[in-house]
Motif scaffolding. Structure first.
Motif, PDB file in Angstrom:
ATOM      1  N   GLY B  67       0.823  -1.208   0.000  1.00 25.52           N
ATOM      2  CA  GLY B  67       0.000   0.000   0.000  1.00 25.52           C
ATOM      3  C   GLY B  67       0.852   1.251   0.000  1.00 25.52           C
ATOM      4  N   PHE B  68       1.900   1.255   0.817  1.00 26.52           N
ATOM      5  CA  PHE B  68       2.789   2.420   0.884  1.00 26.52           C
ATOM      6  C   PHE B  68       3.612   2.530  -0.393  1.00 26.52           C
ATOM      7  CE2 PHE B  68       1.403   3.297   4.931  1.00 26.52           C
ATOM      8  CZ  PHE B  68       1.551   2.227   5.799  1.00 26.52           C
ATOM      9  N   TYR B  69       3.967   1.378  -0.919  1.00 21.96           N
ATOM     10  CA  TYR B  69       4.659   1.305  -2.212  1.00 21.96           C
ATOM     11  C   TYR B  69       3.794   1.965  -3.272  1.00 21.96           C
ATOM     12  CZ  TYR B  69       6.940  -1.356  -6.085  1.00 21.96           C
ATOM     13  OH  TYR B  69       7.590  -1.744  -7.214  1.00 21.96           O
ATOM     14  N   GLY B  70       2.507   1.641  -3.243  1.00 21.68           N
ATOM     15  CA  GLY B  70       1.562   2.223  -4.189  1.00 21.68           C
ATOM     16  C   GLY B  70       1.392   3.724  -3.981  1.00 21.68           C
ATOM     17  N   ILE B  71       1.350   4.136  -2.719  1.00 23.34           N
ATOM     18  CA  ILE B  71       1.223   5.574  -2.438  1.00 23.34           C
ATOM     19  C   ILE B  71       2.408   6.319  -3.041  1.00 23.34           C
ATOM     20  CG2 ILE B  71       1.335   7.316  -0.627  1.00 23.34           C
ATOM     21  CD1 ILE B  71      -0.375   5.597   1.106  1.00 23.34           C
ATOM     22  N   GLY B  72       3.612   5.776  -2.831  1.00 20.91           N
ATOM     23  CA  GLY B  72       4.801   6.414  -3.386  1.00 20.91           C
ATOM     24  C   GLY B  72       4.711   6.524  -4.896  1.00 20.91           C
ATOM     25  N   ALA B  73       4.337   5.414  -5.529  1.00 22.24           N
ATOM     26  CA  ALA B  73       4.278   5.394  -6.993  1.00 22.24           C
ATOM     27  C   ALA B  73       3.226   6.352  -7.526  1.00 22.24           C
ATOM     28  CB  ALA B  73       3.993   3.977  -7.456  1.00 22.24           C
ATOM     29  N   TYR B  74       2.019   6.252  -6.987  1.00 18.54           N
ATOM     30  CA  TYR B  74       0.934   7.077  -7.513  1.00 18.54           C
ATOM     31  C   TYR B  74       1.129   8.556  -7.211  1.00 18.54           C
ATOM     32  CZ  TYR B  74      -2.074   3.607  -9.604  1.00 18.54           C
ATOM     33  OH  TYR B  74      -2.596   2.656 -10.455  1.00 18.54           O
ATOM     34  N   GLU B 133      -7.825   1.491  -6.793  1.00 12.30           N
ATOM     35  CA  GLU B 133      -8.536   0.872  -7.897  1.00 12.30           C
ATOM     36  C   GLU B 133      -9.828   1.592  -8.234  1.00 12.30           C
ATOM     37  OE1 GLU B 133      -9.011  -3.768  -8.959  1.00 12.30           O
ATOM     38  OE2 GLU B 133     -10.439  -3.031  -7.461  1.00 12.30           O
ATOM     39  N   HIS B 134     -10.468   2.190  -7.222  1.00  9.66           N
ATOM     40  CA  HIS B 134     -11.787   2.751  -7.469  1.00  9.66           C
ATOM     41  C   HIS B 134     -11.866   4.273  -7.537  1.00  9.66           C
ATOM     42  CE1 HIS B 134     -13.860  -1.045  -7.420  1.00  9.66           C
ATOM     43  NE2 HIS B 134     -13.178  -1.402  -6.357  1.00  9.66           N
ATOM     44  N   TRP B 135     -10.800   4.965  -7.092  1.00 12.52           N
ATOM     45  CA  TRP B 135     -10.843   6.419  -7.117  1.00 12.52           C
ATOM     46  C   TRP B 135     -10.422   6.895  -8.505  1.00 12.52           C
ATOM     47  CZ3 TRP B 135      -8.466   9.773  -2.643  1.00 12.52           C
ATOM     48  CH2 TRP B 135      -8.990  11.065  -2.744  1.00 12.52           C
ATOM     49  N   ASP B 136     -11.318   6.663  -9.437  1.00 12.83           N
ATOM     50  CA  ASP B 136     -10.990   6.905 -10.843  1.00 12.83           C
ATOM     51  C   ASP B 136     -10.521   8.318 -11.134  1.00 12.83           C
ATOM     52  OD1 ASP B 136     -13.278   4.678 -12.621  1.00 12.83           O
ATOM     53  OD2 ASP B 136     -11.741   4.367 -11.088  1.00 12.83           O
ATOM     54  N   SER B 137     -11.176   9.293 -10.543  1.00  9.54           N
ATOM     55  CA  SER B 137     -10.830  10.670 -10.874  1.00  9.54           C
ATOM     56  C   SER B 137      -9.392  10.992 -10.493  1.00  9.54           C
ATOM     57  CB  SER B 137     -11.781  11.641 -10.177  1.00  9.54           C
ATOM     58  OG  SER B 137     -11.813  11.360  -8.786  1.00  9.54           O
ATOM     59  N   LEU B 138      -8.893  10.336  -9.476  1.00  3.95           N
ATOM     60  CA  LEU B 138      -7.532  10.636  -9.033  1.00  3.95           C
ATOM     61  C   LEU B 138      -6.504   9.720  -9.689  1.00  3.95           C
ATOM     62  CD1 LEU B 138      -5.947  12.414  -6.993  1.00  3.95           C
ATOM     63  CD2 LEU B 138      -6.068  10.504  -5.411  1.00  3.95           C
ATOM     64  N   THR B 139      -6.823   8.418  -9.676  1.00  6.12           N
ATOM     65  CA  THR B 139      -5.810   7.439 -10.078  1.00  6.12           C
ATOM     66  C   THR B 139      -6.095   6.793 -11.425  1.00  6.12           C
ATOM     67  OG1 THR B 139      -6.992   5.599  -9.073  1.00  6.12           O
ATOM     68  CG2 THR B 139      -5.498   6.841  -7.663  1.00  6.12           C
ATOM     69  N   GLU B 140      -7.211   7.170 -12.051  1.00  9.13           N
ATOM     70  CA  GLU B 140      -7.623   6.532 -13.308  1.00  9.13           C
ATOM     71  C   GLU B 140      -7.970   5.068 -13.107  1.00  9.13           C
ATOM     72  OE1 GLU B 140      -8.032   8.407 -16.095  1.00  9.13           O
ATOM     73  OE2 GLU B 140      -7.427  10.023 -14.756  1.00  9.13           O
ATOM     74  N   GLY B 141      -8.131   4.660 -11.858  1.00  8.89           N
ATOM     75  CA  GLY B 141      -8.631   3.326 -11.561  1.00  8.89           C
ATOM     76  C   GLY B 141      -7.939   2.206 -12.304  1.00  8.89           C
ATOM     77  N   VAL B 142      -8.736   1.312 -12.877  1.00  8.90           N
ATOM     78  CA  VAL B 142      -8.158   0.123 -13.510  1.00  8.90           C
ATOM     79  C   VAL B 142      -7.431   0.465 -14.810  1.00  8.90           C
ATOM     80  CG1 VAL B 142      -9.492  -1.744 -12.530  1.00  8.90           C
ATOM     81  CG2 VAL B 142     -10.467  -0.372 -14.340  1.00  8.90           C
ATOM     82  N   ARG B 143      -7.783   1.601 -15.373  1.00 10.68           N
ATOM     83  CA  ARG B 143      -7.075   1.989 -16.608  1.00 10.68           C
ATOM     84  C   ARG B 143      -5.606   2.257 -16.296  1.00 10.68           C
ATOM     85  NH1 ARG B 143     -11.536   5.263 -17.358  1.00 10.68           N
ATOM     86  NH2 ARG B 143     -10.353   6.992 -16.477  1.00 10.68           N
ATOM     87  N   GLY B 144      -5.361   2.820 -15.143  1.00 12.34           N
ATOM     88  CA  GLY B 144      -4.001   3.117 -14.731  1.00 12.34           C
ATOM     89  C   GLY B 144      -3.492   4.427 -15.287  1.00 12.34           C
ATOM     90  N   LEU B 145      -2.329   4.809 -14.785  1.00 12.28           N
ATOM     91  CA  LEU B 145      -1.689   6.039 -15.270  1.00 12.28           C
ATOM     92  C   LEU B 145      -0.704   5.667 -16.359  1.00 12.28           C
ATOM     93  CD1 LEU B 145      -0.926   7.912 -11.934  1.00 12.28           C
ATOM     94  CD2 LEU B 145      -2.653   8.484 -13.623  1.00 12.28           C
ATOM     95  N   ILE B 146      -0.966   6.154 -17.543  1.00 15.17           N
ATOM     96  CA  ILE B 146      -0.097   5.807 -18.660  1.00 15.17           C
ATOM     97  C   ILE B 146       0.758   7.005 -19.036  1.00 15.17           C
ATOM     98  CG2 ILE B 146      -0.044   4.869 -21.002  1.00 15.17           C
ATOM     99  CD1 ILE B 146      -2.952   4.035 -20.567  1.00 15.17           C
ATOM    100  N   GLY B 147       2.022   6.734 -19.294  1.00 15.49           N
ATOM    101  CA  GLY B 147       2.897   7.792 -19.777  1.00 15.49           C
ATOM    102  C   GLY B 147       3.380   8.730 -18.698  1.00 15.49           C
ATOM    103  N   GLY B 238       8.801   6.523 -12.008  1.00 12.81           N
ATOM    104  CA  GLY B 238       9.634   7.228 -12.971  1.00 12.81           C
ATOM    105  C   GLY B 238      10.330   6.316 -13.951  1.00 12.81           C
ATOM    106  N   TYR B 239      10.406   5.042 -13.600  1.00 20.59           N
ATOM    107  CA  TYR B 239      11.130   4.112 -14.471  1.00 20.59           C
ATOM    108  C   TYR B 239      10.193   3.351 -15.402  1.00 20.59           C
ATOM    109  CZ  TYR B 239      13.847   0.061 -15.900  1.00 20.59           C
ATOM    110  OH  TYR B 239      14.448  -0.914 -16.633  1.00 20.59           O
ATOM    111  N   ILE B 240       9.215   2.665 -14.814  1.00 22.32           N
ATOM    112  CA  ILE B 240       8.296   1.861 -15.617  1.00 22.32           C
ATOM    113  C   ILE B 240       7.322   2.762 -16.378  1.00 22.32           C
ATOM    114  CG2 ILE B 240       6.467   0.120 -15.506  1.00 22.32           C
ATOM    115  CD1 ILE B 240       9.044  -1.111 -14.909  1.00 22.32           C
ATOM    116  N   ARG B 241       6.970   3.871 -15.736  1.00 24.26           N
ATOM    117  CA  ARG B 241       6.170   4.927 -16.328  1.00 24.26           C
ATOM    118  C   ARG B 241       4.758   4.499 -16.676  1.00 24.26           C
ATOM    119  NH1 ARG B 241       9.762   7.226 -20.935  1.00 24.26           N
ATOM    120  NH2 ARG B 241       7.942   8.594 -21.069  1.00 24.26           N
ATOM    121  N   PHE B 242       4.348   3.354 -16.191  1.00 25.17           N
ATOM    122  CA  PHE B 242       2.949   2.973 -16.284  1.00 25.17           C
ATOM    123  C   PHE B 242       2.542   2.385 -14.942  1.00 25.17           C
ATOM    124  CE2 PHE B 242      -0.995   1.274 -17.253  1.00 25.17           C
ATOM    125  CZ  PHE B 242      -1.031  -0.070 -16.916  1.00 25.17           C
TER     126      PHE B 242
END
Lengths: 235, 353, 287
Positions: B67-74, B133-147, B238-242
């Motif tokens: 979860g913290f790993y995800g917080i850092g990434a997002y 996964e569900h806070w679409d407006s912030l994290t784009e949910g299942v689509r993910g952050l691309i680019g 910053g590395y995987i970028r997705f």
């Protein structure tokens, strides 16, 4: 009947029992004297299989029993009423006693007889049959504990400080019953700090200090011994 | 005369050699894919160092780590992609945010007894995952952050700049963070703070009786572990970028756990060893993706049963045993005065039947 | 109004299933202090057992459930012997980690053997009945009454038989249990066997209502933990109460919140309760 040869028990680097040798003869009431930390409880726990010896042997009528599991020890006829009683506090007195006969539960008639015997020793327990064991007074709980140990119809009964925390009058009654149990034929090994009363009902005694036996003999000899009187009886 | 000086020297020599190897690696390995695997290993290792601190040294099994790993990434992903922050500002922001989350979660959960704490931490980890996964407006949910943009180029004094679309540049960035992580961990472990953690791991009761504020110490350990999880996540972004929600799922925590245990919990080298070993094996067995756990599951059980200290721990015990054999046998004397800690610990072990 | 009664029935149904799983878990975790995190995955294996016994071997629904209960009891005992018994003297985190290993193995194994697709168990009691104006499939009633029957059986076993009493005795005073000759191994195995059988029953009862898939155990185990933390570790009445509370909360919550958030109810409940009362709602001891 029950023999301990050079029994040692250690906790890490701490020697709780140092090469203790002892003999419990058939039918006798043997008292184990000693202050707190002398090793009495460790000794009894090791006999009952709750602790593993690091050296030495325990034999029952010639057969080695050291290293057996606690339930096997009970099946061999050695039953303990432990320090602090260890009752099933939320269960009824009746259930506690019934569980005492767990190892002989198949023999329904025998269990009934044992129960009757226990109730004859401690009539108050019959009255309080259905009460949770934890709701009884200290003295009554001790009765349940001893009764429960008796339900397994042991050849050897181990008692660890049954008088602890009990009022003097209750203590006297307790020891009277213990004597009665012994007279019925049960061999008893009684660990006590209350030297005065214990020695009055015992045949023989061992005195322990810092994990080793420092003295042994008939109860009169021990009771008459000046050092013992000063250390444990304070007369 | 003093074997310790020699071993110290040889120890330092080994670290130097490893360090040089790490620095030269991009020029030794020609395959970009292999270098990528190593970068991922370093990244995971950073996160696992965090887990190692709270579990290996402080004895608390936290299952919220991913979860913290995800917080850092997002945090990095959202700040750089959506708000156009510089990566170099987003990175510390991510670490701080992860740490803040750690404080919040820790304040509530560390009062709980160990079993409750673990379950609670798992719930927190799951809640964090579900939120992402569900806070679409912030994290784009299942689509993910691309680019997600890579770290911004760093201008060099003599003209030109370090550009992070270059694999080597990414490698050195992650390596730098890894070295930083190991350095910090080393300092913590060898300090009073580290000993406090280990005291708590040994016995919370005993630790509190000698005056340690167990709660505060656990909280500190937990927050630091969250910090490094966040750092790893930030680098990941910053590395995987997705970014996708699965990276913050408790399954990721289980992966970290597996790597930590095999590498050796409670050791300094363990997390890196575990990450390198397990991740490399996993990558080479790509075809076995979903079947991995059929092997890894029992493996985890065996490791925890027979090698609870993992590879590194096993190595140290082996070294110890060899060293003891070489020493002359001391005569068996009277039992030394008992350490209260020893006595109390083994007594309670005995009573546990 | 009718909607609420409908959801009430759903809540009771859900609660019944949770109850059987939570009872097993409270026996293992609350009484034996073994954190079997893989309990939910035993439930999953139970579901597949019932599914295959019904569809592949064409067995009668009840037979399938009974046989699955036996199979799961055996699997549970094997797990206890292989995984948890050797770790009984290690720190509890090790048992937790081993349970995670078992869980990962079971889920991957199920995926390999049976595929990751969602499967349907044929509905046996699909006739719709009318109770007090609510339409409900028989299956829901079957679930509720079967669960009650199993709970009753468990109660009788644990309170009225001597062997069953050993489980409670062991939890009330471990040393006392040893002193009367109760064998810790027997109790351990029995507890695991009973708990796993209950999980299988729950899975069989739930099967026709919900889908069967390899990761179905994951969410369930967390909810089961939530339940026993709510109801008090080791407390059987607590587990029952907690299970029905959660079942009803989820069902009634579904009328208010969108469906995806239904699962969050359990976790949020846990987070709130443990934040306020770190020892759980009806804690007996501060474990």
């Amino acid at each position: 009947m029950l023999e301990l040869e050079n029994l040692s028990v250690s906790f890490g680097s701490f020697m709780a029992l140092r090469s203790v040798s002892m003999e419990v003869r058939q039918g006798e009431l043997l008292v184990l004297l000693g202050a707190n930390g002398a090793g009495k409880t460790t000794l009894l726990k090791t006999i009952s299989g709750l602790l593993r010896p690091s050296g030495g042997v325990i034999t029952l009528q010639g057969k080695k029993i050291s290293g057996l599991s606690p339930s096997q020890i009970v099946r061999h006829g050695i039953s303990q009423c432990a320090e602090g009683r260890r009752l099933f506090a939320q269960m009824s007195v009746y259930k506690n006693l019934l569980l005492g006969a767990y190892t002989c539960r198949k023999d329904k008639k025998g269990v009934e007889k044992s129960l009757a015997y226990v109730y004859s020793l401690y009539p108050i327990l019959k009255e309080k049959e259905n009460d949770p064991a934890g709701s009884l007074s200290g003295g009554q709980q001790q009765m349940v504990a001893i009764g429960r140990a008796l339900m397994a119809r042991p050849g050897v009964l181990l008692l660890d400080e049954p008088s602890m925390g009990l009022a003097p009058l209750v203590v006297q009654q307790m020891f009277d019953t213990i004597e009665a149990i012994n007279r019925e034929g049960t061999t008893i090994l009684l660990a006590e700090q209350n030297a005065y009363t214990a020695l009055k009902i015992a045949h023989r005694a061992y005195v322990m200090e810092s994990g080793a036996v420092v003295m042994s003999g008939s109860s009169q000899d021990i009771a008459g011994n000046e050092q013992i009187r000063q250390a444990y009886i304070g007369a | 005369m003093t074997p310790s000086i020699n071993s110290l020297r040889s120890g330092k020599a080994i670290y130097l050699a490893l360090g040089l190897l790490a620095l030269a690696l991009p020029y030794i390995i020609t395959s970009k894919y292999l270098l990528h695997v190593v970068i991922m290993c370093y990244m995971y290792a950073i996160a696992i160092y965090g887990l190692n601190l709270i579990l290996g040294y402080t004895g608390q099994l936290s299952l919220a780590h991913a979860g913290f790993y995800g917080i850092g990434a997002y945090t990095v992903g959202i700040l750089t992609l959506k708000l156009h922050w510089s990566f170099w500002l987003a990175l510390p922001a991510a670490c701080i945010l992860a740490s803040l989350a750690g404080i919040l979660v820790g304040l509530i959960s560390l009062r709980l007894k160990s079993h409750y704490f673990t379950i609670f931490s798992l719930c927190v980890g799951l809640i964090l995952f579900l939120t992402i996964e569900h806070w679409d407006s912030l994290t784009e949910g299942v689509r993910g952050l691309i680019g997600v943009p890579p770290p911004n180029p760093i201008p060099l004094p003599g003209g030109g700049s370090i550009v992070f679309t270059d694999l080597n540049a990414q490698y050195y960035l992650v390596l730098l963070c890894l070295v930083f992580t190991i350095f910090v961990m080393n300092r913590i472990i060898n300090s009073m703070v580290g000993r406090t953690f280990m005291a708590i791991r040994n016995s919370e009761e005993l630790a509190s009786t000698i005056g340690i504020n167990v709660f505060t110490s656990k909280l500190l350990s937990f927050v630091i572990s969250a910090f490094f999880a966040g750092l790893a996540g930030a680098l990941f972004a910053g590395y995987i970028r997705f970014l996708g929600p699965p990276m913050s799922h408790p399954n990721m925590t289980f992966e970290f756990l597996l790597m930590l245990l095999i590498g050796g919990q409670g050791t300094l080298a363990g997390p890196l060893v575990g990450a390198l070993l397990v991740n490399t094996v996993t990558e080479s067995l790509q075809f076995m993706q979903s079947y991995r756990y059929v092997v890894f599951g029992p493996f985890l059980i065996l490791v925890v049963m027979f090698f609870p200290r993992g590879i590194t721990g096993g190595y140290y015990s082996l070294k110890n045993r060899i060293r003891l054999k070489k020493q002359p046998r001391a005569a068996h004397k009277e039992a030394p005065p008992v350490l209260a800690a020893d006595h109390a610990k083994t007594k309670s072990e005995e009573l546990r039947g | 109004m009718e909607l609420y009664f409908q959801q009430l029935l759903n809540g009771l149904t859900l609660g019944s299933i949770y109850c059987l799983v939570a009872l097993g878990l409270t026996l293992i975790y609350g009484i034996m202090h073994i954190p079997n995190f893989a309990h939910g995955h035993l439930y999953m294996v139970g579901a597949y057992c019932v599914l295959f016994l019904c569809t592949l071997y064409g067995l009668n629904y009840w037979m399938a459930i009974l046989i699955s209960m036996v199979i799961l009891a055996v699997i549970g005992i094997i797990m206890e012997r292989l995984v948890f018994h050797p770790l009984r003297d290690s720190p509890p985190t090790n048992s937790f980690i081993a349970a995670v290993g078992a869980l990962l193995f079971l889920e991957a194994g199920a995926t390999v053997l049976w595929g990751a697709d969602y499967r349907r168990m044929p509905e046996v009691f699909d006739k719709v009945v009318n109770i007090f104006g609510i339409m409900a499939t028989q299956q829901r009633l079957v679930v509720i009454f079967s669960a009650l029957a199993l709970m009753g059986a468990l109660y009788l076993f644990m309170k009225k038989t001597l062997i069953g009493s050993t489980i409670e005795a062991m939890s009330q005073d471990r040393e006392g249990a040893f002193l009367v000759g109760i064998d810790a191994n027997m109790v351990s195995m029995m507890t695991f066997g009973v708990a796993s059988a209950l999980a299988a029953a729950a899975a069989g009862l739930a099967g026709p209502l919900f889908l069967v898939f390899p990761s179905m155990g994951g969410l369930l185990i967390i909810k089961a933990f939530v339940i026993i933390v709510l109801g008090g570790m080791g407390s059987i009445p607590g587990a029952v109460a907690g299970a029905y509370i959660l079942g009803l909360a989820e069902s009634l919550g579904a009328t208010v919140f969108p469906a995806e958030y239904k699962d969050l109810v359990a976790f949020i409940l846990l987070v709130i309760i443990l934040s306020i009362r770190p020892t759980g709602l009806f804690a007996k001891e501060g474990r």
